[in-house]
Design a protein around this motif. Structure first.
Motif, PDB file in Angstrom:
ATOM      1  N   LYS A  27       0.808  -1.215   0.000  1.00  0.00           N
ATOM      2  CA  LYS A  27       0.000   0.000   0.000  1.00  0.00           C
ATOM      3  C   LYS A  27       0.842   1.265   0.000  1.00  0.00           C
ATOM      4  N   THR A  28       1.985   1.240   0.668  1.00  0.00           N
ATOM      5  CA  THR A  28       2.797   2.442   0.805  1.00  0.00           C
ATOM      6  C   THR A  28       3.544   2.815  -0.465  1.00  0.00           C
ATOM      7  N   THR A  29       3.737   1.866  -1.376  1.00  0.00           N
ATOM      8  CA  THR A  29       4.461   2.148  -2.615  1.00  0.00           C
ATOM      9  C   THR A  29       3.588   2.041  -3.863  1.00  0.00           C
ATOM     10  N   GLY A  30       2.416   1.357  -3.742  1.00  0.00           N
ATOM     11  CA  GLY A  30       1.561   1.153  -4.905  1.00  0.00           C
ATOM     12  C   GLY A  30       2.112   0.105  -5.851  1.00  0.00           C
ATOM     13  N   ILE A  31       2.988  -0.756  -5.356  1.00  0.00           N
ATOM     14  CA  ILE A  31       3.642  -1.784  -6.170  1.00  0.00           C
ATOM     15  C   ILE A  31       3.116  -3.171  -5.785  1.00  0.00           C
ATOM     16  N   PHE A  32       2.966  -4.073  -6.778  1.00  0.00           N
ATOM     17  CA  PHE A  32       2.659  -5.461  -6.443  1.00  0.00           C
ATOM     18  C   PHE A  32       3.822  -6.360  -6.843  1.00  0.00           C
ATOM     19  N   CYS A  33       4.077  -7.372  -6.009  1.00  0.00           N
ATOM     20  CA  CYS A  33       5.249  -8.234  -6.170  1.00  0.00           C
ATOM     21  C   CYS A  33       4.859  -9.707  -6.131  1.00  0.00           C
ATOM     22  N   ARG A  34       5.763 -10.519  -6.634  1.00  0.00           N
ATOM     23  CA  ARG A  34       5.616 -11.954  -6.444  1.00  0.00           C
ATOM     24  C   ARG A  34       6.122 -12.290  -5.034  1.00  0.00           C
ATOM     25  N   LEU A  35       5.767 -13.436  -4.526  1.00  0.00           N
ATOM     26  CA  LEU A  35       6.057 -13.819  -3.151  1.00  0.00           C
ATOM     27  C   LEU A  35       7.552 -13.819  -2.838  1.00  0.00           C
ATOM     28  N   THR A  36       8.365 -14.234  -3.787  1.00  0.00           N
ATOM     29  CA  THR A  36       9.792 -14.410  -3.530  1.00  0.00           C
ATOM     30  C   THR A  36      10.622 -13.182  -3.875  1.00  0.00           C
ATOM     31  N   CYS A  37       9.997 -12.033  -4.003  1.00  0.00           N
ATOM     32  CA  CYS A  37      10.708 -10.800  -4.348  1.00  0.00           C
ATOM     33  C   CYS A  37      11.813 -10.526  -3.320  1.00  0.00           C
ATOM     34  N   SER A  38      12.958 -10.062  -3.792  1.00  0.00           N
ATOM     35  CA  SER A  38      14.094  -9.805  -2.907  1.00  0.00           C
ATOM     36  C   SER A  38      14.051  -8.426  -2.264  1.00  0.00           C
ATOM     37  N   ALA A  39      13.038  -7.616  -2.622  1.00  0.00           N
ATOM     38  CA  ALA A  39      12.930  -6.280  -2.034  1.00  0.00           C
ATOM     39  C   ALA A  39      12.649  -6.365  -0.537  1.00  0.00           C
ATOM     40  N   ARG A  40      12.920  -5.278   0.174  1.00  0.00           N
ATOM     41  CA  ARG A  40      12.675  -5.218   1.614  1.00  0.00           C
ATOM     42  C   ARG A  40      11.195  -5.497   1.910  1.00  0.00           C
ATOM     43  N   LYS A  41      10.938  -6.329   2.902  1.00  0.00           N
ATOM     44  CA  LYS A  41       9.569  -6.738   3.191  1.00  0.00           C
ATOM     45  C   LYS A  41       8.795  -5.641   3.929  1.00  0.00           C
ATOM     46  N   PRO A  42       7.564  -5.376   3.497  1.00  0.00           N
ATOM     47  CA  PRO A  42       6.739  -4.340   4.140  1.00  0.00           C
ATOM     48  C   PRO A  42       6.144  -4.826   5.454  1.00  0.00           C
ATOM     49  N   LYS A  43       5.594  -3.898   6.236  1.00  0.00           N
ATOM     50  CA  LYS A  43       4.922  -4.245   7.477  1.00  0.00           C
ATOM     51  C   LYS A  43       3.593  -4.928   7.161  1.00  0.00           C
ATOM     52  N   PHE A  44       3.120  -5.711   8.106  1.00  0.00           N
ATOM     53  CA  PHE A  44       1.893  -6.483   7.942  1.00  0.00           C
ATOM     54  C   PHE A  44       0.704  -5.599   7.557  1.00  0.00           C
ATOM     55  N   GLU A  45       0.583  -4.438   8.216  1.00  0.00           N
ATOM     56  CA  GLU A  45      -0.560  -3.563   7.965  1.00  0.00           C
ATOM     57  C   GLU A  45      -0.481  -2.841   6.619  1.00  0.00           C
ATOM     58  N   ASN A  46       0.645  -2.947   5.945  1.00  0.00           N
ATOM     59  CA  ASN A  46       0.821  -2.250   4.667  1.00  0.00           C
ATOM     60  C   ASN A  46       0.708  -3.160   3.457  1.00  0.00           C
ATOM     61  N   VAL A  47       0.208  -4.379   3.645  1.00  0.00           N
ATOM     62  CA  VAL A  47       0.100  -5.302   2.508  1.00  0.00           C
ATOM     63  C   VAL A  47      -1.330  -5.802   2.340  1.00  0.00           C
ATOM     64  N   GLU A  48      -1.655  -6.175   1.119  1.00  0.00           N
ATOM     65  CA  GLU A  48      -2.876  -6.917   0.821  1.00  0.00           C
ATOM     66  C   GLU A  48      -2.536  -7.927  -0.253  1.00  0.00           C
ATOM     67  N   PHE A  49      -3.274  -9.016  -0.279  1.00  0.00           N
ATOM     68  CA  PHE A  49      -2.937 -10.125  -1.165  1.00  0.00           C
ATOM     69  C   PHE A  49      -3.997 -10.312  -2.246  1.00  0.00           C
ATOM     70  N   PHE A  50      -3.513 -10.680  -3.440  1.00  0.00           N
ATOM     71  CA  PHE A  50      -4.398 -10.862  -4.589  1.00  0.00           C
ATOM     72  C   PHE A  50      -4.163 -12.229  -5.207  1.00  0.00           C
ATOM     73  N   SER A  51      -5.210 -12.751  -5.815  1.00  0.00           N
ATOM     74  CA  SER A  51      -5.106 -14.070  -6.444  1.00  0.00           C
ATOM     75  C   SER A  51      -4.584 -13.982  -7.874  1.00  0.00           C
ATOM     76  N   SER A  52      -4.524 -12.763  -8.437  1.00  0.00           N
ATOM     77  CA  SER A  52      -4.061 -12.621  -9.826  1.00  0.00           C
ATOM     78  C   SER A  52      -3.461 -11.238 -10.049  1.00  0.00           C
ATOM     79  N   THR A  53      -2.655 -11.125 -11.088  1.00  0.00           N
ATOM     80  CA  THR A  53      -2.074  -9.834 -11.462  1.00  0.00           C
ATOM     81  C   THR A  53      -3.164  -8.881 -11.953  1.00  0.00           C
ATOM     82  N   LYS A  54      -4.171  -9.434 -12.621  1.00  0.00           N
ATOM     83  CA  LYS A  54      -5.278  -8.592 -13.105  1.00  0.00           C
ATOM     84  C   LYS A  54      -5.976  -7.910 -11.939  1.00  0.00           C
TER      85      LYS A  54
END
Length: 219
Positions: A27-54
């Motif tokens: 939510k803080t960056t407006g970016i969506f990632c795959r699970l294994t992304c090497s980027a720094r992990k966000p806080k729990f309250e700053n994420v939401e999960f989707f079943s598809s890229t669409k």
């Protein structure tokens, strides 16, 4: 442990067994990632999960440039990778069928691959990608005419029409609009729909409620 906590734990551990189960929106960056992304992990309250890229694109998220979630691990053809990389390097362009052929690629192959893997055409992906970027700039108060041309549109009217078709509002209205996130929650009593923004929760209702459609319209 609820589903979001399970997914978040898998995200922190980069558990590849969940790779095809969900993707994560930050939510803080407006970016969506795959699970294994090497980027720094966000806080729990700053994420939401989707079943598809669409689904993530429809919510206004943009694909991560580190883990490339629009590409499929071990499955993305080189010609798709080439087009996606070209868009990342030139975010203000629009690749039409003529341009795709200049890459030595048949547009129908690209269309079929995107429909199969993401449920949208390549041209629709381009439109959503540009409008999601434009929405962010509008919210920041940038000049709308400049945003339109920076987004690769040849006219302001064409930009306004596409923006409204995808977001449901005009570019000028977006400055005043509050983004409301919608997600589905699995509970022991059944699936629930939750709608919230940075200001708080707007709706929490069971998905089979007869009043759900009306309640969503009133948000």
């Amino acid at each position: 442990m609820d589903q979001k906590k399970i997914f978040y734990k898998a995200l922190l551990e980069r558990d590849s067994s969940f790779e095809e189960t969900f993707i994560v929106g930050v939510k803080t960056t407006g970016i969506f990632c795959r699970l294994t992304c090497s980027a720094r992990k966000p806080k729990f309250e700053n994420v939401e999960f989707f079943s598809s890229t669409k689904e993530a694109l429809n919510k206004g998220y943009r694909a991560c440039k580190i883990c490339h979630p629009m590409e499929r691990n071990g499955e993305t053809p080189e010609y798709i990778h080439k087009l996606l990389q070209h868009l990342e390097d030139n975010s203000n362009i629009i690749l039409k069928d003529f341009d795709i052929r200049n890459f030595g690629i048949e547009p129908i192959k690209v269309r079929r691959w995107f429909l199969k893997n993401h449920g949208i055409t390549f041209h629709m992906y381009q439109r959503m990608y540009r409008i999601n970027e434009a929405f962010k700039k509008c919210k920041e108060g940038n000049n709308i005419t400049q945003i339109a041309y920076d987004s690769g549109f040849e006219s302001l009217s064409g930009f306004n029409e596409t923006f409204k078709k995808i977001t449901g509002i005009t570019p000028r209205m977006s400055k005043e609009k509050q983004l409301i996130n919608l997600t589905r929650l699995a509970t022991p009593l059944g699936t629930m729909i939750a709608c919230a923004s940075d200001k708080g929760i707007y709706l929490l209702e069971f998905s089979d409620s007869k009043m759900l459609e009306r309640e969503l319209q009133l948000i």
